[in-house]
Design a protein around this motif. Structure first.
Motif, PDB file in Angstrom:
ATOM      1  N   CYS A   1       0.807  -1.225   0.000  1.00  0.00           N
ATOM      2  CA  CYS A   1       0.000   0.000   0.000  1.00  0.00           C
ATOM      3  C   CYS A   1       0.838   1.271   0.000  1.00  0.00           C
ATOM      4  O   CYS A   1       0.434   2.287  -0.574  1.00  0.00           O
ATOM      5  N   LYS A   2       1.960   1.230   0.665  1.00  0.00           N
ATOM      6  CA  LYS A   2       2.796   2.429   0.773  1.00  0.00           C
ATOM      7  C   LYS A   2       3.851   2.466  -0.324  1.00  0.00           C
ATOM      8  O   LYS A   2       3.833   3.322  -1.203  1.00  0.00           O
TER       9      LYS A   2
ATOM     10  N   THR B   1      -8.396   0.788  -0.859  1.00  0.00           N
ATOM     11  CA  THR B   1      -9.170   1.795  -1.577  1.00  0.00           C
ATOM     12  C   THR B   1      -8.246   2.891  -2.077  1.00  0.00           C
ATOM     13  O   THR B   1      -7.472   3.458  -1.307  1.00  0.00           O
ATOM     14  N   ASP B   2      -8.348   3.165  -3.371  1.00  0.00           N
ATOM     15  CA  ASP B   2      -7.622   4.270  -3.988  1.00  0.00           C
ATOM     16  C   ASP B   2      -8.680   5.232  -4.521  1.00  0.00           C
ATOM     17  O   ASP B   2      -9.363   4.924  -5.496  1.00  0.00           O
ATOM     18  N   ASN B   3      -8.856   6.358  -3.853  1.00  0.00           N
ATOM     19  CA  ASN B   3      -9.915   7.303  -4.212  1.00  0.00           C
ATOM     20  C   ASN B   3      -9.643   8.064  -5.507  1.00  0.00           C
ATOM     21  O   ASN B   3     -10.569   8.631  -6.087  1.00  0.00           O
TER      22      ASN B   3
ATOM     23  N   GLY C   1     -12.298   6.446  -8.487  1.00  0.00           N
ATOM     24  CA  GLY C   1     -11.942   5.549  -7.399  1.00  0.00           C
ATOM     25  C   GLY C   1     -11.895   4.088  -7.809  1.00  0.00           C
ATOM     26  O   GLY C   1     -12.559   3.673  -8.763  1.00  0.00           O
TER      27      GLY C   1
ATOM     28  N   LYS D   1       1.444   7.415  -5.757  1.00  0.00           N
ATOM     29  CA  LYS D   1       0.712   7.796  -4.555  1.00  0.00           C
ATOM     30  C   LYS D   1       0.465   6.548  -3.733  1.00  0.00           C
ATOM     31  O   LYS D   1       0.550   5.443  -4.251  1.00  0.00           O
ATOM     32  N   GLN D   2       0.186   6.741  -2.443  1.00  0.00           N
ATOM     33  CA  GLN D   2      -0.128   5.607  -1.583  1.00  0.00           C
ATOM     34  C   GLN D   2      -1.610   5.257  -1.695  1.00  0.00           C
ATOM     35  O   GLN D   2      -2.422   6.073  -2.126  1.00  0.00           O
TER      36      GLN D   2
ATOM     37  N   ASP E   1      -5.223   4.979  -0.352  1.00  0.00           N
ATOM     38  CA  ASP E   1      -5.890   5.896   0.572  1.00  0.00           C
ATOM     39  C   ASP E   1      -6.420   5.210   1.825  1.00  0.00           C
ATOM     40  O   ASP E   1      -6.478   5.825   2.885  1.00  0.00           O
ATOM     41  N   ASN E   2      -6.815   3.946   1.708  1.00  0.00           N
ATOM     42  CA  ASN E   2      -7.401   3.269   2.859  1.00  0.00           C
ATOM     43  C   ASN E   2      -7.140   1.771   2.773  1.00  0.00           C
ATOM     44  O   ASN E   2      -7.238   1.187   1.689  1.00  0.00           O
TER      45      ASN E   2
END
Length: 130
Positions: A23-24, A49-51, A104, A33-34, A36-37
């Protein structure tokens, strides 16, 4: 991919550490980008979740159910990246992705042990602080 990229890191203690790495670090390397959730039920099911999923950035201007349907094939490649990275790090998993609203995307990872046990993602999924 997993070997070289994670060579200078300490060994992962468990699957959750691997998912956090994905994720990171890996997501940032691939999509700038990381995630989001991250949520998990702590039984082998992880929901990422990637918004603002970058491959959908140019599609987001069009808001319709047809746009969402046309976007689905763009999730196949990232699912393969996630599954391959996990396999390289010793975790066998299924990866499913979907979008209901552009830009998303939601990725569901089920490790083989949890898939065999029939664990579902919806009930009892908890957030993870990273």
């Amino acid at each position: 991919m997993g070997g070289q990229f994670s060579r200078d890191r300490p060994r992962f203690n468990d699957t959750l550490d691997v998912i956090k790495f994905l994720c990171k670090d890996l997501w940032t390397l691939v999509f700038r980008k990381q995630i989001d959730n991250l949520k998990t039920n702590h039984r082998g099911v992880y929901v990422l979740t990637d918004n603002a999923f970058r491959p959908f950035s140019r599609m987001s201007a069009e808001v319709s159910s047809q746009a969402v349907i046309r976007a689905q094939p763009f999730l196949w490649f990232p699912c393969g990246i996630v599954r391959g990275a996990l396999a390289a790090l010793g975790i066998t998993a299924t990866v499913h992705a979907e979008t209901s609203e552009l830009p998303g995307a939601v990725f569901q990872i089920k490790t083989v042990a949890s898939a065999a046990a029939g664990a579902g993602a919806a009930p009892g999924v908890a957030g993870v602080k990273s």
